[in-house]
Design a protein around this motif. Sequence first.
Motif, PDB file in Angstrom:
ATOM      1  N   UNK B 117      85.318  33.358 -25.459  1.00  0.00           N
ATOM      2  CA  UNK B 117      85.577  33.800 -26.833  1.00  0.00           C
ATOM      3  C   UNK B 117      85.036  35.209 -27.081  1.00  0.00           C
ATOM      4  N   UNK B 118      83.940  35.513 -26.391  1.00  0.00           N
ATOM      5  CA  UNK B 118      83.253  36.783 -26.649  1.00  0.00           C
ATOM      6  C   UNK B 118      84.107  37.994 -26.272  1.00  0.00           C
ATOM      7  N   UNK B 119      84.794  37.935 -25.139  1.00  0.00           N
ATOM      8  CA  UNK B 119      85.566  39.104 -24.692  1.00  0.00           C
ATOM      9  C   UNK B 119      87.030  38.789 -24.403  1.00  0.00           C
ATOM     10  N   UNK B 120      87.426  37.516 -24.588  1.00  0.00           N
ATOM     11  CA  UNK B 120      88.830  37.151 -24.381  1.00  0.00           C
ATOM     12  C   UNK B 120      89.279  37.173 -22.930  1.00  0.00           C
ATOM     13  N   UNK B 121      88.319  37.264 -21.998  1.00  0.00           N
ATOM     14  CA  UNK B 121      88.690  37.330 -20.582  1.00  0.00           C
ATOM     15  C   UNK B 121      88.571  35.956 -19.923  1.00  0.00           C
ATOM     16  N   UNK B 122      89.450  35.701 -18.936  1.00  0.00           N
ATOM     17  CA  UNK B 122      89.432  34.389 -18.287  1.00  0.00           C
ATOM     18  C   UNK B 122      88.087  34.091 -17.634  1.00  0.00           C
ATOM     19  N   UNK B 123      87.739  32.821 -17.598  1.00  0.00           N
ATOM     20  CA  UNK B 123      86.510  32.409 -16.914  1.00  0.00           C
ATOM     21  C   UNK B 123      86.629  32.718 -15.420  1.00  0.00           C
ATOM     22  N   UNK B 124      85.482  32.804 -14.772  1.00  0.00           N
ATOM     23  CA  UNK B 124      85.459  33.026 -13.328  1.00  0.00           C
ATOM     24  C   UNK B 124      85.656  31.726 -12.573  1.00  0.00           C
ATOM     25  N   UNK B 125      85.695  31.815 -11.246  1.00  0.00           N
ATOM     26  CA  UNK B 125      85.833  30.586 -10.451  1.00  0.00           C
ATOM     27  C   UNK B 125      84.593  29.701 -10.546  1.00  0.00           C
ATOM     28  N   UNK B 126      84.821  28.386 -10.533  1.00  0.00           N
ATOM     29  CA  UNK B 126      83.716  27.424 -10.484  1.00  0.00           C
ATOM     30  C   UNK B 126      83.158  27.477  -9.058  1.00  0.00           C
ATOM     31  N   UNK B 127      81.878  27.806  -8.945  1.00  0.00           N
ATOM     32  CA  UNK B 127      81.319  28.066  -7.613  1.00  0.00           C
ATOM     33  C   UNK B 127      79.972  27.371  -7.446  1.00  0.00           C
ATOM     34  N   UNK B 128      79.558  27.291  -6.189  1.00  0.00           N
ATOM     35  CA  UNK B 128      78.249  26.712  -5.863  1.00  0.00           C
ATOM     36  C   UNK B 128      77.223  27.836  -5.879  1.00  0.00           C
ATOM     37  N   UNK B 129      76.117  27.581  -6.552  1.00  0.00           N
ATOM     38  CA  UNK B 129      75.105  28.614  -6.677  1.00  0.00           C
ATOM     39  C   UNK B 129      73.737  28.114  -6.254  1.00  0.00           C
ATOM     40  N   UNK B 130      72.953  29.048  -5.746  1.00  0.00           N
ATOM     41  CA  UNK B 130      71.553  28.762  -5.462  1.00  0.00           C
ATOM     42  C   UNK B 130      70.801  28.650  -6.789  1.00  0.00           C
ATOM     43  N   UNK B 131      69.551  28.184  -6.729  1.00  0.00           N
ATOM     44  CA  UNK B 131      68.760  28.017  -7.952  1.00  0.00           C
ATOM     45  C   UNK B 131      68.587  29.343  -8.686  1.00  0.00           C
ATOM     46  N   UNK B 132      68.697  30.466  -7.940  1.00  0.00           N
ATOM     47  CA  UNK B 132      68.512  31.774  -8.575  1.00  0.00           C
ATOM     48  C   UNK B 132      69.838  32.478  -8.853  1.00  0.00           C
ATOM     49  N   UNK B 133      70.940  31.749  -8.755  1.00  0.00           N
ATOM     50  CA  UNK B 133      72.224  32.300  -9.165  1.00  0.00           C
ATOM     51  C   UNK B 133      73.040  32.949  -8.057  1.00  0.00           C
ATOM     52  N   UNK B 134      72.476  33.068  -6.848  1.00  0.00           N
ATOM     53  CA  UNK B 134      73.291  33.600  -5.748  1.00  0.00           C
ATOM     54  C   UNK B 134      74.435  32.646  -5.446  1.00  0.00           C
ATOM     55  N   UNK B 135      75.626  33.201  -5.163  1.00  0.00           N
ATOM     56  CA  UNK B 135      76.765  32.347  -4.848  1.00  0.00           C
ATOM     57  C   UNK B 135      76.676  31.878  -3.392  1.00  0.00           C
ATOM     58  N   UNK B 136      76.915  30.598  -3.168  1.00  0.00           N
ATOM     59  CA  UNK B 136      76.778  30.017  -1.834  1.00  0.00           C
ATOM     60  C   UNK B 136      78.106  29.432  -1.370  1.00  0.00           C
ATOM     61  N   UNK B 137      78.364  29.527  -0.077  1.00  0.00           N
ATOM     62  CA  UNK B 137      79.513  28.835   0.514  1.00  0.00           C
ATOM     63  C   UNK B 137      78.994  27.618   1.259  1.00  0.00           C
ATOM     64  N   UNK B 138      79.922  26.793   1.709  1.00  0.00           N
ATOM     65  CA  UNK B 138      79.581  25.590   2.475  1.00  0.00           C
ATOM     66  C   UNK B 138      78.690  25.940   3.665  1.00  0.00           C
ATOM     67  N   UNK B 139      78.952  27.087   4.287  1.00  0.00           N
ATOM     68  CA  UNK B 139      78.218  27.458   5.498  1.00  0.00           C
ATOM     69  C   UNK B 139      76.781  27.907   5.193  1.00  0.00           C
TER      70      UNK B 139
END
Lengths: 157, 157
Positions: B117-139
């Motif tokens: 709602x704030x900027x009218x831009x689409x949400x990002x992909x639903x992703x797996x994150x570390x406890x500190x917000x780093x994006x993680x892959x299965x590997x």
Amino acid sequence: MPTDLKDCLAECGLPCALEAMGDRWSFMILRAAFNGICHFEDFLDALGIARNILSNRLSRLVDEEIMQRTVCADDRRKAEYRLTDKGIDLLPALLALRQWGEKYGLGVPSNPLLADRQDGLPIGPIAIQAHDGRQLTWHDLQWLDRSEIGAPGDCCN
Amino acid sequence: MPTDLKDCLAECGLPCALEAMGDRWSFMILRAAFNGICHFEDFLDALGIARNILSNRLSRLVDEEIMQRTVCADDRRKAEYRLTDKGIDLLPALLALRQWGEKYGLGVPSNPLLADRQDGLPIGPIAIQAHDGRQLTWHDLQWLDRSEIGAPGDCCN
């Protein structure tokens, strides 16, 4: 009445995903595959699923290219079922469901759990994020027709 | 053989979530509810689902406290079905499945889409994150028994 979920809500990826997955057993098979299980008999033991249902669901997952079937090099009577990249991409959905079940159903945390190899700490919650990484709740969101969407940065112009 | 998914993999939230949801139609009902549909006849129209199946799935979602049934104030013959907070918490799982379906099944982006709602831009992909917000892959991930997990910060000690 449509017999196929794809017939309703045509412009939505959700029915496509649900059609590909099949049913709840498919989710459980994927969960076992993410735990490293790859042989038919081991899926049987881990899931307590009927042989014909397992066979049917594995075939479907292979047809959908979510899993790949290969013959074992050391015993050609045995097959291995491994997740493809398309299958691995289902992990966020599985984890989101698992975390929800943990919060509302199980009452205790799931075990074993997925941790970051780098620091050995459990992953965070699967959450909805804005394009710039801000965490969003349902109340921060609106439905928009694709034609109404600007490019990132438009809001600042 | 267990007749109930909860009997297998007891320490996992996934079978709990799948038991609560029921089947694929429940996901589609939730999707419609997130689109603002709240009356029985409107679910029927939107989903092309059989009346008895819709009735059964709505009852189950109400029993599971994923949806709440209330009588309309202005017409007491009509009921409204609304998402509870527990139901709203399923949104990340639904969106993760939807985005996966979009990537692999549909071939074109879903429409309408969810935007901030704030900027009218689409949400990002639903992703797996570390406890500190780093994006993680299965590997980047490993399974750990809960007893092996340290508290955040342990890795630095």
